[in-house]
Design an enzyme around this catalytic site. Sequence first.
Site, PDB file in Angstrom:
ATOM      1  N   CYS A   1     -46.285  41.415 -17.432  1.00 31.61           N
ATOM      2  CA  CYS A   1     -46.590  41.652 -18.836  1.00 31.61           C
ATOM      3  C   CYS A   1     -45.650  42.731 -19.379  1.00 31.61           C
ATOM      4  CB  CYS A   1     -48.013  42.099 -19.097  1.00 31.61           C
ATOM      5  SG  CYS A   1     -49.241  40.863 -18.681  1.00 31.61           S
TER       6      CYS A   1
ATOM      7  N   ARG B   1     -40.676  40.315 -17.278  1.00 32.57           N
ATOM      8  CA  ARG B   1     -41.920  40.869 -16.737  1.00 32.57           C
ATOM      9  C   ARG B   1     -43.089  39.884 -16.815  1.00 32.57           C
ATOM     10  NH1 ARG B   1     -41.812  46.466 -16.380  1.00 32.57           N
ATOM     11  NH2 ARG B   1     -44.069  46.403 -16.324  1.00 32.57           N
TER      12      ARG B   1
ATOM     13  N   TRP C   1     -48.047  37.722 -18.387  1.00 30.30           N
ATOM     14  CA  TRP C   1     -48.171  37.067 -17.077  1.00 30.30           C
ATOM     15  C   TRP C   1     -49.662  37.030 -16.822  1.00 30.30           C
ATOM     16  CZ3 TRP C   1     -50.149  38.196 -12.211  1.00 30.30           C
ATOM     17  CH2 TRP C   1     -49.725  37.358 -11.170  1.00 30.30           C
TER      18      TRP C   1
ATOM     19  N   ASN D   1     -51.189  45.655 -20.563  1.00 32.41           N
ATOM     20  CA  ASN D   1     -50.612  45.267 -19.277  1.00 32.41           C
ATOM     21  C   ASN D   1     -51.468  45.923 -18.200  1.00 32.41           C
ATOM     22  OD1 ASN D   1     -48.968  44.770 -17.063  1.00 32.41           O
ATOM     23  ND2 ASN D   1     -47.530  46.407 -17.554  1.00 32.41           N
ATOM     24  N   GLY D   2     -51.994  45.128 -17.289  1.00 33.62           N
ATOM     25  CA  GLY D   2     -52.838  45.696 -16.237  1.00 33.62           C
ATOM     26  C   GLY D   2     -54.086  44.856 -16.062  1.00 33.62           C
TER      27      GLY D   2
ATOM     28  N   GLU E   1     -36.085  37.210   4.510  1.00 41.96           N
ATOM     29  CA  GLU E   1     -35.622  37.404   3.139  1.00 41.96           C
ATOM     30  C   GLU E   1     -34.953  36.129   2.610  1.00 41.96           C
ATOM     31  OE1 GLU E   1     -36.218  39.285   0.868  1.00 41.96           O
ATOM     32  OE2 GLU E   1     -34.544  39.313  -0.529  1.00 41.96           O
TER      33      GLU E   1
ATOM     34  N   LYS F   1     -36.191  34.123  -0.708  1.00 41.69           N
ATOM     35  CA  LYS F   1     -35.304  33.860  -1.848  1.00 41.69           C
ATOM     36  C   LYS F   1     -35.334  32.379  -2.199  1.00 41.69           C
ATOM     37  CE  LYS F   1     -34.862  36.985  -3.221  1.00 41.69           C
ATOM     38  NZ  LYS F   1     -35.276  38.272  -2.731  1.00 41.69           N
TER      39      LYS F   1
ATOM     40  N   GLU G   1     -38.863  31.225  -3.683  1.00 41.10           N
ATOM     41  CA  GLU G   1     -39.338  31.758  -4.971  1.00 41.10           C
ATOM     42  C   GLU G   1     -38.560  31.223  -6.170  1.00 41.10           C
ATOM     43  OE1 GLU G   1     -39.037  36.011  -5.568  1.00 41.10           O
ATOM     44  OE2 GLU G   1     -37.265  36.115  -4.325  1.00 41.10           O
TER      45      GLU G   1
ATOM     46  N   HIS H   1     -42.598  28.741  20.201  1.00 40.42           N
ATOM     47  CA  HIS H   1     -44.044  28.961  20.397  1.00 40.42           C
ATOM     48  C   HIS H   1     -44.879  28.207  19.359  1.00 40.42           C
ATOM     49  CE1 HIS H   1     -43.231  31.858  23.509  1.00 40.42           C
ATOM     50  NE2 HIS H   1     -42.342  32.438  22.712  1.00 40.42           N
TER      51      HIS H   1
ATOM     52  N   LYS I   1     -41.381  39.850 -12.709  1.00 38.57           N
ATOM     53  CA  LYS I   1     -40.844  41.037 -12.064  1.00 38.57           C
ATOM     54  C   LYS I   1     -41.889  42.134 -12.126  1.00 38.57           C
ATOM     55  CE  LYS I   1     -36.777  42.792 -10.648  1.00 38.57           C
ATOM     56  NZ  LYS I   1     -36.255  42.207  -9.391  1.00 38.57           N
TER      57      LYS I   1
HETATM   58  C1  F6R Z   1     -38.743  38.965  -4.310  1.00 39.45           C
HETATM   59  C2  F6R Z   1     -39.201  40.107  -5.062  1.00 39.45           C
HETATM   60  C3  F6R Z   1     -40.531  40.688  -4.718  1.00 39.45           C
HETATM   61  C4  F6R Z   1     -40.471  42.217  -4.787  1.00 39.45           C
HETATM   62  C5  F6R Z   1     -41.864  42.816  -4.590  1.00 39.45           C
HETATM   63  C6  F6R Z   1     -41.829  44.323  -4.587  1.00 39.45           C
HETATM   64  O1  F6R Z   1     -37.467  38.582  -4.703  1.00 39.45           O
HETATM   65  O2  F6R Z   1     -38.563  40.561  -5.964  1.00 39.45           O
HETATM   66  O3  F6R Z   1     -40.969  40.252  -3.477  1.00 39.45           O
HETATM   67  O4  F6R Z   1     -39.587  42.665  -3.807  1.00 39.45           O
HETATM   68  O5  F6R Z   1     -42.705  42.370  -5.596  1.00 39.45           O
HETATM   69  O6  F6R Z   1     -41.324  44.799  -5.776  1.00 39.45           O
HETATM   70  P1  F6R Z   1     -40.824  46.286  -5.920  1.00 39.45           P
HETATM   71  O7  F6R Z   1     -39.615  46.423  -5.055  1.00 39.45           O
HETATM   72  O8  F6R Z   1     -40.512  46.449  -7.364  1.00 39.45           O
HETATM   73  O9  F6R Z   1     -41.929  47.172  -5.453  1.00 39.45           O
END
Ligand code: F6R
Length: 622
Positions: free
Chosen positions: A2, A27, A74, A100-101, A495, A499, A502, A518, A617
């Site tokens: 948000c 966001r 969001w 937001n929250g 990782e 990537k 997502e 296993h 994000k």
């Molecule tokens: C994946 C991604 C998320 C963040 C996670 C933590 O690409 O971006 O998994 O890494 O939400 O976010 P931060 O680093 O902002 O605490």
Amino acid sequence: MCGIVAYFGRKSAQPILIEGLKRLEYRGYDSAGLALLHNGAFEVFKTSGRIANLEEMLPAVTPDAGLGIGHTRWATHGLPNTINAHPHVDYTGKIVLVHNGIIENYATLKKWLLKEGCTFKSETDTEVAANLIGYFYQKNRTRDGRNCPSDCNRFEWAVQQALNEIYGTYGMAILCLDCPDTLIGIKKGSPLILGVGKNEFIIASDAAAIIEHTSQAVYLSDGEMVTICGDSFSTKTIANEKVDAELKEIEISLDQIELEGFTHYMQKEIAEQPASLETCLNGRIDLKNGRVVLGGIQSRLRELARTKRIILTACGTAWHAGLVGEFLFEQLARIPAEVEYASEFRYRNPILEEGTIVIAISQSGETADTLAAVEQAKERGAIVLGAVNVVGSTIARMTDAGVYLRVGPEIGVASTKAFTAQVAVLSMLAIELGRRRHLSNEVAENLLKELVAIPGKIKRILDQSDVIREIAAANIDKDNWLFLGRGFNYPVALEGALKLKEISYIHAEGLPAAEMKHGPIALITDGMPAVFVATRCAQYDKIIGNIEEVRARGGRTIVVATEGDDAIGPYADHIVYVPDTVDYFQPMLTAVPLQIMAYHAAVLRGHDVDKPRNLAKSVTVE
Ligand code: F6R
């Protein structure tokens, strides 16, 4: 998670809000809305979908409507439809707000408000806040019958009364119909910044929506509120104690948040890594003396070197960097270390012996779970350090000391340049602690020389983007992928899988390569892509064995190998080469081709790379 933007000034609010919302769209982007307070009435526009949809429904700009609030959502409570979109007007029609929250006790409050005669239109927790403020504003008395003191601003007072009832997290911007010269912002657990310009104020969830207008800002702390009234503003706690606002310079620039010729932010941020990593390392490595200089924690390094245990805590990609950190602290500094998912750590009643160091890793510095883990660790007396990117963010301010990543704003929802910088920061810290404990100066110096060479080596990987695109294209019809690595490349396998899933929505699993036998090996079918991070490292021979196991079962192997390793050819259906480096620093190189692969896969599948489905994000809710 948000985005909030609010404007009060002499310009027309509408275009400023829309511009701000576009900057905050990363966001959250499932619905959007704005409200203007103009000519004694609220004008509210909202819709499901993106900011572009909102823009289409707006009327012509009203030049003298200089007060308004906007939101990009969001969804947490309630579907992402128009009714649930913010802003929310209260049942009296006097209050409008964006939030937001999460209001955790919204169900109890809603029940009570319904009994008191309030009506609701949406399924959101936010409408409870609007109604609660409206209720106290209209009644002008507290739940136990005390009136608003005559010397108090009733709007501000009603907000404070409502917040006394609310449990949860919030960043909010609020307007009151009776107060056409007042805008209130409040913060607890969700970010909120006040931009202070010449005859204008902007409240926003992050500096990206402010920097175009002013570089001066007040970063509100948790439990604080700002009231902008006419040409001035005041800050206080929600409990009505005065707070002296400190104006700070916003540290990001406009060009850092523009696409600058790239199609996507993720693409830009991957490409930025040689430069962003250089900035991260810059001035922190004293090659002549084989030392690391980390301004934010320098005075505590002696204490840190004596610690008996390090706990790294983070979420998602930052957790993967933390896993690399665990290996680095153990191997370079010989300090027992473990990485914990912040969301689990916070509820596990963790045992933190005296002198334990907790390192919170976070790009945004606002992730709710990481924030709660920091609180938990502080309460138990641990020394808490931050490895955070966003300057002035809540985690950065809550920790006892910290090291900024210094990679500039990361806007693409999929984290890329933050990961390499997180590993770089943890590498520097591990080397310095190691040097203070047992590493010889010579070893430390050689490691640091290698570390400063990493940005240049990333450049050579970026040059292979077309080759990687072809590999992605050749496998784009495959719906299940495996990512496998060992040692320092095991976190990279995790990782790489994250990537891919997502942003391309391809199912992918990351595993330590030897674990495959296993159980997961049962998944291998003819032509299934298995990405092996098989660079020259301590486990090289072992991982070759794992590759053979997959090939024997018909799997298609995509291998990330070390430049010059011709021997790996027969084991690979596709190869991407990365420059050689010591095992410790390999994740900063081997993660890059996997970022590029995920990017191309998402583009080839026609997805919006920067705004992946269901994600946003900065996860500021639990
Ligand atoms: C994946 C991604 C998320 C963040 C996670 C933590 O690409 O971006 O998994 O890494 O939400 O976010 P931060 O680093 O902002 O605490």
